[in-house]
Each structure stands twice: as C-alpha cells, then as structure tokens.
Design an enzyme around this catalytic site. Sequence first.
Site, PDB file in Angstrom:
ATOM      1  N   ASP A   1      38.587 -24.454 -65.071  1.00 31.08           N
ATOM      2  CA  ASP A   1      39.911 -24.295 -64.446  1.00 31.08           C
ATOM      3  C   ASP A   1      40.493 -25.658 -64.095  1.00 31.08           C
ATOM      4  O   ASP A   1      41.063 -25.850 -63.029  1.00 31.08           O
ATOM      5  CB  ASP A   1      39.798 -23.419 -63.198  1.00 31.08           C
ATOM      6  CG  ASP A   1      41.158 -22.918 -62.723  1.00 31.08           C
ATOM      7  OD1 ASP A   1      42.130 -22.994 -63.499  1.00 31.08           O
ATOM      8  OD2 ASP A   1      41.246 -22.452 -61.571  1.00 31.08           O
TER       9      ASP A   1
ATOM     10  N   GLU B   1      41.660 -18.637 -44.529  1.00 33.42           N
ATOM     11  CA  GLU B   1      42.597 -19.729 -44.278  1.00 33.42           C
ATOM     12  C   GLU B   1      41.968 -21.087 -44.597  1.00 33.42           C
ATOM     13  O   GLU B   1      40.743 -21.247 -44.573  1.00 33.42           O
ATOM     14  CB  GLU B   1      43.036 -19.706 -42.807  1.00 33.42           C
ATOM     15  CG  GLU B   1      43.857 -18.480 -42.444  1.00 33.42           C
ATOM     16  CD  GLU B   1      44.223 -18.439 -40.973  1.00 33.42           C
ATOM     17  OE1 GLU B   1      45.260 -17.855 -40.644  1.00 33.42           O
ATOM     18  OE2 GLU B   1      43.450 -18.989 -40.148  1.00 33.42           O
TER      19      GLU B   1
END
EC number: 2.7.10.1
Length: 1002
Positions: free
Chosen positions: A762, A650
Amino acid sequence: MDSNADISARRVSGMDWLWLVCFFHLVTSLEEILLDTTGETSEIGWTSHPPDGWEEVSVRDDKERQIRTFQVCNMDEPGQNNWLRTHFIERRGAHRVHVRLHFSVRDCASMRTVASTCKETFTLYYHQSDVDIASQELPEWHEGPWTKVDTIAADESFSQVDRTGKVVRMNVKVRSFGPLTKHGFYLAFQDSGACMSLVAVQVFFYKCPAVVKGFASFPETFAGGERTSLVESLGTCVANAEEASTTGSSGVRLHCNGEGEWMVATGRCSCKAGYQSVDNEQACQACPIGSFKASVGDDPCLLCPAHSHAPLPLPGSIECVCQSHYYRSASDNSDAPCTGIPSAPRDLSYEIVGSNVLLTWRLPKDLGGRKDVFFNVICKECPTRSAGTCVRCGDNVQFEPRQVGLTESRVQVSNLLARVQYTFEIQAVNLVTELSSEAPQYATINVSTSQSVPSAIPMMHQVSRATSSITLSWPQPDQPNGVILDYQLRYFDKAEDEDNSFTLTSETNMATILNLSPGKIYVFQVRARTAVGYGPYSGKMYFQTLMAGEHSEMAQDRLPLIVGSALGGLAFLVIAAIAILAIIFKSKRRETPYTDRLQQYISTRGLGVKYYIDPSTYEDPNEAIREFAKEIDVSFIKIEEVIGSGEFGEVCFGRLKHPGKREYTVAIKTLKSGYTDEQRREFLSEASIMGQFEHPNVIHLEGVVTKSRPVMIVTEFMENGSLDSFLRQKEGQFSVLQLVGMLRGIAAGMRYLSDMNYVHRDLAARNILVNSNLVCKVSDFGLSRFLEDDASNPTYTGALGCKIPIRWTAPEAVQYRKFTSSSDVWSYGIVMWEVMSYGERPYWDMSNQDVINAIDQDYRLPPPPDCPTVLHLLMLDCWQKDRVQRPKFEQIVSALDKMIRKPSALKATGTGSSRPSQPLLSNSPPDFPSLSNAHEWLDAIKMGRYKENFDQAGLITFDVISRMTLEDLQRIGITLVGHQKKILNSIQLMKVHLNQLEPVEV
C-alpha cells in the site's frame, strides 16, 4: 426655490477646500457670460411698464466714462408697480444661471415728504420660454407668469444726488436660479416705490474648466441645475497611462458642483509599466535607458539593480534581465538585484571522536549577493588500496542535524566504519543554485577513522524459557569494527530499579540466564566488545519467565537461528571474505544505468542477518507483541489533542516522558472501546510489524500500551503529516532538488524493507509521513505481508477478496493478487508522480476500470508540469509491464543519488527520449462518446487538416481507425512527426474507449 447668499458670503466648505488643496489643486471655475451691460454706451432698449416708470439714461461712472443705466424714482404716489424687462436671453446649455446686479438706492430717510411710500428694495423675476414672445403685453406685467428670484435690498444707500451725475454708493448683489429647461428666458425688475439706479446687469453660468489631473483628461463641463448638483464627467487616461484597478471603480470620474468647481474624484489612472509621472501627474514619460518600471502605478522608474540590464537599448523598459551567471530566484521580486551562486565554504576542518566525525567550516567568501546560503554534505567511502573507486556512504551513516539544507556551519557524522578513508564534500548552495548551469562550489576533506568499538546490537531473540531461566540469542553488530571478543548481557527485573541490574559475559552470541523468578518480566540489554572496548548497549528488550507449573518451551521454529548463533563467530569470518570478493567482482562489472559506481548494498543473506517475521506465524499473537514492541507504562503518556481518526479508533498528539529522561512529542493511536479480540489482534499487529524496523526513513515505534485501557500504539510524531496533503498545502514552494531529496528518502526506506523481505502493498503518498526537517518516512503497515525468501519467485498471493488501491497497484497484483517487491516498485513510481505533481490524484478523475484498461493498453501517466525528463523516465522504468524489467529499490536510490550529485541533469523537462516512448495519458482526452465520426474526432484533437487524407483512404469508422499504425499514417500522407505522435496517442485512447464497451474480465 433655494435661498441665495451674497457673493461676499460664498465660501467653499472645509471638506471641499481640503480636497481641492490636498488632492487636485484645481484651477478656479469659469464664468460663461450670457448678458453684460457693464460699460454699455449705446441704447440698451429694454422694455418698461408703465412708460413713466423705469427710464434708460446716460451717466458717468467713477472713471468719467459715459454709461447707460436704468433708473426709477416715483415715490410721490403710493402703489407703485414699475416693471423693467430684458430682451430674450438664450441659456446656451446652462442649467443654472447667476445674475450679478450693480445698483444704487437713495435713502428714504433723506426724503421725509415721501417717507411713508418710499422703498429701498426691488424684486428680481425670470420667465422661461422656448421662443422670443416679448411684446408690450407679453409676458404680462404682473407676478403671475413670472418666477420670483429674490427681493433685493441695498447694503448702502445715498442721501442726495451727486451734482456731477456720478453714481454713488454702489451695491453689488448676485442671485441665481434654476434649473432651466427651456431654450431661453427673460429677466424682470419690479419697483414698488424706490428711488434707485440699475447701473449694470451681468447674466452668466458656471463651467468646470477642462483639466488634466491624476493622469486623466477631463473635458469642460457645465455646472448642474441646483446649487448642490454634482455633474459627473468621465475622464480619459493620458497617453501611456491606464485605469488603475481600484476595487469598485468603473472608469475615472470627476464631479462638477453648482459653483463650477471640480470635486469628488472616483477612480484614477496610473502610468503603465515602463513609464513614470512627469509634470505633476500631467503626463507619463518612458523610463530612461538603464532604468525600468515593472508594474502599473505611480512609482518612479528605478535604475536597473545590480548585475542586471535593460533587455533593449531603448527607453520604456518594464524589467531588467540578469547578466550572464546571475539569477533571480522564484521568490525574488522583479526589482531585486540579480545574484549568483556562492563560492566554496572556507577553512573546512574535522575532529574525530571514535567513529564519529565533527566537520566545521566558515561561510564562503562570496555569498553570491544573497543571505540564504545552505550547505549539503556529500559523504564518500574511499578504499585506500584502490584509488578512484570511492562510493557514496550507505544509509546507515547519520548526519546531525541533517545532511541537506544545513544552515549551520557544522555537522556531526556518525555510524562511520572504523579504519576507513572517507572523503567529505561540503557544498554551498542558495536559492539560485538550481537555476545555474554551474555545479555547486564545494570544499573537500579526507578523513581516516580509527579503530572503534562495535556498533549497537539491533535486537535479541528468545530461544527458550523456563520458570527460572531464559535463553536468548542475538545477531552480530552491523558494524563490528574489529574482532568480537565477547558479549556482555545486562538484565534486571522490570518491577525493580535499573540500578539493581546483573551482568553476564558470553563468548558467543547466545546465553542462558539462570536463577530467575517464575512469571517475572525481565529487561535485557547486550553489547559487544573488541580490543578497543565495549560498544553501546542495545535497546531494552522484555522477556518473561514461565509461571510456576508451566512446562518449559523452546521455539522449534527458530532452530536455524540457534544453530546459526552457535556458529556465528565462524560464519562472520566467512561472510566477510565473501563480501570482500563480491565488492571486487562488482567493481569490475559493466556499469548499469542505475549504479553509477555507487556502493552496492551488501546483503549476506546468512547468519546474523535481520529478517522480518510475520506476526501471524505466532501461535500466540501476544508473544509477537512482547517480542517486538516495548510495553510503555500509561502514566508516562500524556494525550493533548485528537488530530484524526482511523479504522480502529482515534489518532492523538501527545507527549512521552520516561523517568529520568527528557519529554518528547509522540503520535498515539488508540483502540476504540467495545473492540473484539480479532480487532485487538489486527490493531496490535501493525505494532509488532513496526517494532521490527529501525531505519531513518521508516516510522519508528516507541512502544505499546496493552495493560490498561484504551490500548495504544505510540510512534514518533511527524509534524507535517501525510505527504500528499503536505505537498498540496505547499504547492510550488520546493525546488526540484528538494523534491528529489524527499523521493530519495522514501526509496531508501523501501530499500531497507525490501532487504528485509518485506512487501508493503500500500505504498502511496498518503502513507508517507513528513517531519519538520522534511524527512519522509514510510508508514501504514496494515496491508503489508511477509515475503517468502524464494529467489526464484518471491511472491505473496493475497486473499481473493481483499481491497486493492488500484491507482497505485501493479497490474499483476490487480489481476492475479500477486504482490512482490517489484509491485512495490510500481507503487513507488506512482509516488514519484504524486510528489512531482504536488499531491495530484493519479489518473485524475478516471474510474478504476478506466485505469485498469488504460494500463492494459500500455498507457502511462505523462510527466507532471516542469518534471525533469530523467525523473519521468525513472517513473516509466518503475511502470514496466514485465516486473522483472523494473529496477530494484537499490538501483532507484543510486539513480536518485546521481541526480542529487549532478543537479544539472534535473534541468531538462519534457517527454522526449532517445528510446521508444510509451503512449501517455492526457488529462483532457477527447470525449469519445460525444463524437460520431472521424471528422469530429480530428477536430477534437485539432488535426482537422487531415480530414481529406482520412476520407481518401476510406478511414471513416472508429473501429478501423483504432487499428492504424505509424506506417498507416505515413501511407496516407501524414509526415510531420509531432502530428503522427499526437494522432497515435489519441488512437490509443480510442482503443481504451472501444474496449470499455466490451466486458472486461479482471
């Protein structure tokens, strides 16, 4: 049959009265007369039965006029049944009829001899018929064929007949009946033993009058057939009015009630733009010259606001256009005054504190008529010996609170070089500055910094360690600001208080710390000293001695760093001399399109220069974590809420509070439970990468938690989240200059990473984070790899099966898995397109294979809507097929700086260019699979006029057409340049489609 009420008792209900008074103030209803015997002097000729019943007589009224009336007074005998019938009365479209009766009745008490058979009432009837059928027998003289209206009783009666023959004690009654459905009707009056006189009969119906209200015209309308009826009437808007767009309304309507009164309005009309109400909403009149009304509505025309005028010297203007040099911003209403750009800030002054400068100023004298004034700071470094060669300050210069979009009248500039001449420009801008062709007004001031202390040392490296000693080295400060005399090292046991620290002085940038305890973690800081004094301490670094019994170790792979550290002092002097010569040499070279005489980033590529170190090269990955990431005590962290999830666990929002320091917000990535050792290494690998970077446009690592569960990576918190979703939420809310500022920050961060020999792999808007000040920072280093320092071919070859973000990746990286800083430049061009399109998906809904094919056919993305031409050209440069031809990030930053300094260059939009343009993709290309011939294709691209040209040239199949060139189009008679370009672009798409039908090797 409904009940009837007296005319004296008839009243408009409270709600109707309120509506009539407050909403329409309508005129009273109209009475259409069907029959009226009032004042009749000649024989009326109604039929009576029996003949000795009702009789027609002449009497005098109260004005001594002779009038005809009917009377009956047969009270002597019981069982009276006397009928009086009118002529046939045509209803003339009436639905409900009203009868007004004027009559007198004798008091039965005054005739005692016949009191038992005397009546003081009579009965009113009606009978409907499509034709006049009346005779002595028809309608029959009994109640059967008749419809009773009411039994009429007198309010007042008289006791004796006036000897003069005058009518006395007159009664007036009104009764109504309906609905009527036939062509006409008869009235009948039945007497059952009264002594009375029927003086006058009026038969009428109500109509609602024609009326103009609320800018709508309503025709005369008959009342309905029932007392409670509402007859709908459709209105027509008056000239220069139109129906208002009221929710749920369809047309403008009024309703006519049973009493001929208008009520219950639905919908309304309003004056058109350029027209206003006159005559109490009766008409719409054009706005006078010099005034305007921008929208449909009931508002009056307004005088043109300040610095604007009506576009034509005619009435009826819907807007007032701005005068020359005045503008309205996109957020201004059409009735807002036109405003100008502000004048320059006033009273610009400075205060020097070491190498920091505090600039203050006063608001411009002329704010341009606006309140939204902002300030931008331009910093230039000006060598004192070469006038006219000022260059823009480097990224290391910091501005507090910010450099662009200041609302305050002060800014602190830090990280300036010592003994350097600076020029600061404070621009005053507002929301209309970008609309103006004039450059922003600015105040300028020259500042010379004095000699200062050295800047902070960015990092330290462990050279070797033993059970009781650690050897450390560090690079020169980025800004020595003089000759480094020595270094002071401060250290203490992490488990103890910082006040119990020790210091050590070293004349070189390497030191061995002795008398340490085995297996302990120590905190180290270092600072440099010049003749002016000590600079600030570096950040805290954590190193651990060996446990008792372990062998001493030395990082052999860092031997070059040890040698470099020993020679650091001498190397610095040599490097400084080389750098000065390089600057002089570069200033004489021909200016490139990207430099614009800006300061070039000087990378010494030698001793003391900070390089990125791939964590995977460490035999023990935990060593990389200890070296590059600071361990944070879990008790210092407070997790408040989960804001997302990632590959490993998370993502949370929380707060970090170090003892004795203020609390601040952070982002926390947690490693999910049940992880493997490999997952833990991959998770912490990103932290050991981030920990090596320190740049305002690269996400900052606060530290890690590895000694408790869950394992955490703690970074600075970016309030606005990822750039792509942020732009989609704020679509259209930023100026072009603000978007360019965001792009400049991203480019600066990538320049820093590129200079560290680091390839991101990326780079995309989703991996750029935005804080509350709109500062963009490069993040997400999960796919990144170390770039070997090989000037001839600095590439990284990825694993054959790794996943690649096709839409953002350069073609050589897709095809050969070769990633370089040049492939990052390609990705940056895609990020530029994402930013200027407010987060639109690159290549829209095209499949990945379609994207690969299109790029291979030299197709490139078109400019987003309203994208300045200069920005799209920079994108096209980033998308050069030959990676050697792509600009460096240093050049991209310089180009964006030039645009920010000259915002007028951002005004031109479109794809036109003096250089040959590449074919551009279209968001809606022809659906080639659905097209079967050249004619259908030409119709699809709206070039059907050239069907005959193609037919005569034998160009029928797509295979032949796809090989056409510009010369071929000219040869078959297509000479318009725009049409040539449109057809050639579609032919390129046709090639992509045809190639998709063949197997493609990737």
